[in-house]
Design a protein around this motif. Structure first.
Motif, short mmCIF file in Angstrom:
data_model
loop_
_atom_site.label_atom_id
_atom_site.label_comp_id
_atom_site.label_asym_id
_atom_site.label_seq_id
_atom_site.Cartn_x
_atom_site.Cartn_y
_atom_site.Cartn_z
N ASP A 140 -7.52 -25.99 -3.76
CA ASP A 140 -6.24 -25.82 -3.08
C ASP A 140 -5.27 -26.86 -3.61
OD1 ASP A 140 -4.15 -26.20 -0.97
OD2 ASP A 140 -5.34 -24.66 0.03
N GLU A 141 -4.04 -26.44 -3.86
CA GLU A 141 -3.03 -27.33 -4.44
C GLU A 141 -2.73 -28.54 -3.57
OE1 GLU A 141 0.38 -24.96 -5.45
OE2 GLU A 141 -0.69 -23.93 -7.06
N ARG A 142 -3.03 -28.47 -2.28
CA ARG A 142 -2.72 -29.60 -1.39
C ARG A 142 -3.54 -30.84 -1.72
NH1 ARG A 142 -5.95 -26.35 2.27
NH2 ARG A 142 -7.66 -27.58 3.13
N VAL A 143 -4.63 -30.71 -2.49
CA VAL A 143 -5.43 -31.88 -2.86
C VAL A 143 -5.32 -32.20 -4.34
CG1 VAL A 143 -7.02 -31.64 -0.91
CG2 VAL A 143 -7.59 -30.58 -3.10
N LEU A 144 -4.28 -31.68 -4.99
CA LEU A 144 -4.05 -32.01 -6.40
C LEU A 144 -3.01 -33.11 -6.50
CD1 LEU A 144 -3.86 -28.43 -7.97
CD2 LEU A 144 -5.84 -29.96 -7.82
N ASP A 145 -3.10 -33.90 -7.56
CA ASP A 145 -2.10 -34.94 -7.79
C ASP A 145 -0.90 -34.33 -8.53
OD1 ASP A 145 -2.80 -34.73 -10.52
OD2 ASP A 145 -3.97 -36.58 -10.51
N GLY A 146 0.05 -35.16 -8.88
CA GLY A 146 1.27 -34.69 -9.55
C GLY A 146 1.03 -34.08 -10.92
N GLU A 147 -0.14 -34.36 -11.51
CA GLU A 147 -0.45 -33.81 -12.83
C GLU A 147 -1.37 -32.59 -12.75
OE1 GLU A 147 -2.01 -37.12 -15.04
OE2 GLU A 147 -0.20 -38.30 -14.68
N GLY A 148 -1.67 -32.14 -11.53
CA GLY A 148 -2.50 -30.95 -11.36
C GLY A 148 -4.00 -31.20 -11.37
N SER A 149 -4.40 -32.46 -11.23
CA SER A 149 -5.83 -32.80 -11.18
C SER A 149 -6.24 -33.10 -9.74
CB SER A 149 -6.13 -34.03 -12.04
OG SER A 149 -5.87 -33.76 -13.39
N LEU A 150 -7.53 -32.96 -9.46
CA LEU A 150 -8.05 -33.25 -8.13
C LEU A 150 -7.78 -34.71 -7.77
CD1 LEU A 150 -9.73 -32.35 -5.66
CD2 LEU A 150 -11.74 -33.09 -6.90
N ASP A 151 -7.23 -34.92 -6.58
CA ASP A 151 -6.97 -36.26 -6.05
C ASP A 151 -7.98 -36.50 -4.93
OD1 ASP A 151 -6.04 -38.48 -4.54
OD2 ASP A 151 -3.95 -38.06 -5.08
N LEU A 152 -9.00 -37.31 -5.22
CA LEU A 152 -10.09 -37.53 -4.27
C LEU A 152 -9.60 -38.16 -2.97
CD1 LEU A 152 -13.07 -36.81 -4.49
CD2 LEU A 152 -13.53 -39.18 -5.07
N GLU A 153 -8.56 -38.97 -3.03
CA GLU A 153 -8.03 -39.58 -1.81
C GLU A 153 -7.34 -38.57 -0.91
OE1 GLU A 153 -5.86 -43.16 -2.74
OE2 GLU A 153 -7.54 -43.94 -3.89
N LYS A 154 -6.77 -37.51 -1.48
CA LYS A 154 -6.21 -36.43 -0.67
C LYS A 154 -7.32 -35.51 -0.16
CE LYS A 154 -1.73 -36.01 -2.96
NZ LYS A 154 -0.88 -35.11 -3.79
N PHE A 155 -8.31 -35.27 -0.99
CA PHE A 155 -9.42 -34.38 -0.67
C PHE A 155 -10.29 -34.94 0.44
CE2 PHE A 155 -13.62 -32.73 -2.76
CZ PHE A 155 -13.85 -31.88 -1.70
N ARG A 156 -10.73 -36.18 0.32
CA ARG A 156 -11.57 -36.88 1.29
C ARG A 156 -12.88 -36.15 1.63
NH1 ARG A 156 -9.30 -38.81 6.25
NH2 ARG A 156 -10.65 -40.58 5.92
N PRO A 157 -13.69 -35.84 0.59
CA PRO A 157 -14.97 -35.18 0.87
C PRO A 157 -15.89 -36.09 1.65
CG PRO A 157 -14.94 -36.00 -1.38
CD PRO A 157 -13.56 -36.23 -0.81
N ILE A 158 -16.83 -35.46 2.36
CA ILE A 158 -17.79 -36.25 3.12
C ILE A 158 -19.17 -36.13 2.50
CG2 ILE A 158 -16.53 -36.21 5.30
CD1 ILE A 158 -18.41 -33.94 6.25
#
Length: 185
Positions: A140-158
């Motif tokens: 989902d785009e809501r957890v991507l950074d400005g360059e289109g890569s996964l941003d783990l801090e937005k994702f926050r997997p458990i």
């Protein structure tokens, strides 16, 4: 000084995997599974017992999704792990999860969980584990950074912590893989 605990299934971190399938009537189903992971660069392995509705669904439909639970959905993720689809047909509605059909496989994507692997069932191996081919990774785009890569801090997997039966959030970056160790060369 170390303390010995004997043989335990303590492996860290254990991702909290939400396995999505369709039931025989086409309704979505999901279960929480801690024992699974990469089987090869493009395959997954799931250690699921034969009695799970999900196991049957995978074999009958030939597909499944693997979503990674996140901190925002701990309660729903735990619920789909403690309630069996064999006994509770309204499990998905009670969880609060919503689904959409994958474009790539005959399995549902959980809308609330932003990262998922879409897999085609390959086989049950000699140990009874399910092996699947990853045909797509959906983020989902809501957890991507400005360059289109996964941003783990937005994702926050458990991750599941088996020694004390807890869920813990992942996300803080502490180094650069394949780079930081070069300082010791």
């Amino acid at each position: 000084m170390r303390k010995n605990f004997g043989t335990k299934s303590w492996f860290y971190p254990l991702p909290v995997l939400i396995i999505g399938t369709y039931n025989e009537d086409g309704t979505p189903n999901a279960m929480n599974a801690a024992w699974g992971g990469l089987y090869d660069a493009d395959k997954v392995v799931l250690c699921l017992s034969a009695g799970h509705k999900t196991t049957r669904n995978i074999q009958e439909r030939g597909a499944f999704t693997v979503a990674f639970a996140d901190a925002a959905h701990v309660v729903a993720a735990d619920y789909v792990g403690i309630v069996s689809g064999n006994q509770e047909p309204g499990k998905m509605e009670k969880s609060g999860f919503h689904t959409t059909k994958s474009e790539f496989v005959d399995a549902p994507l959980v809308e609330e969980l932003p990262v998922a692997l879409e897999c085609r069932f390959l086989k049950v191996n000699e140990d009874g584990n399910i092996i699947g081919q990853i045909v797509n990774v959906s983020i989902d785009e809501r957890v991507l950074d400005g360059e289109g890569s996964l941003d783990l801090e937005k994702f926050r997997p458990i991750a599941y912590e088996p020694a004390n039966r807890g869920y813990h959030v992942l996300g803080q970056r502490v180094g650069k893989a394949f780079q930081d160790g070069a300082a010791l060369k």
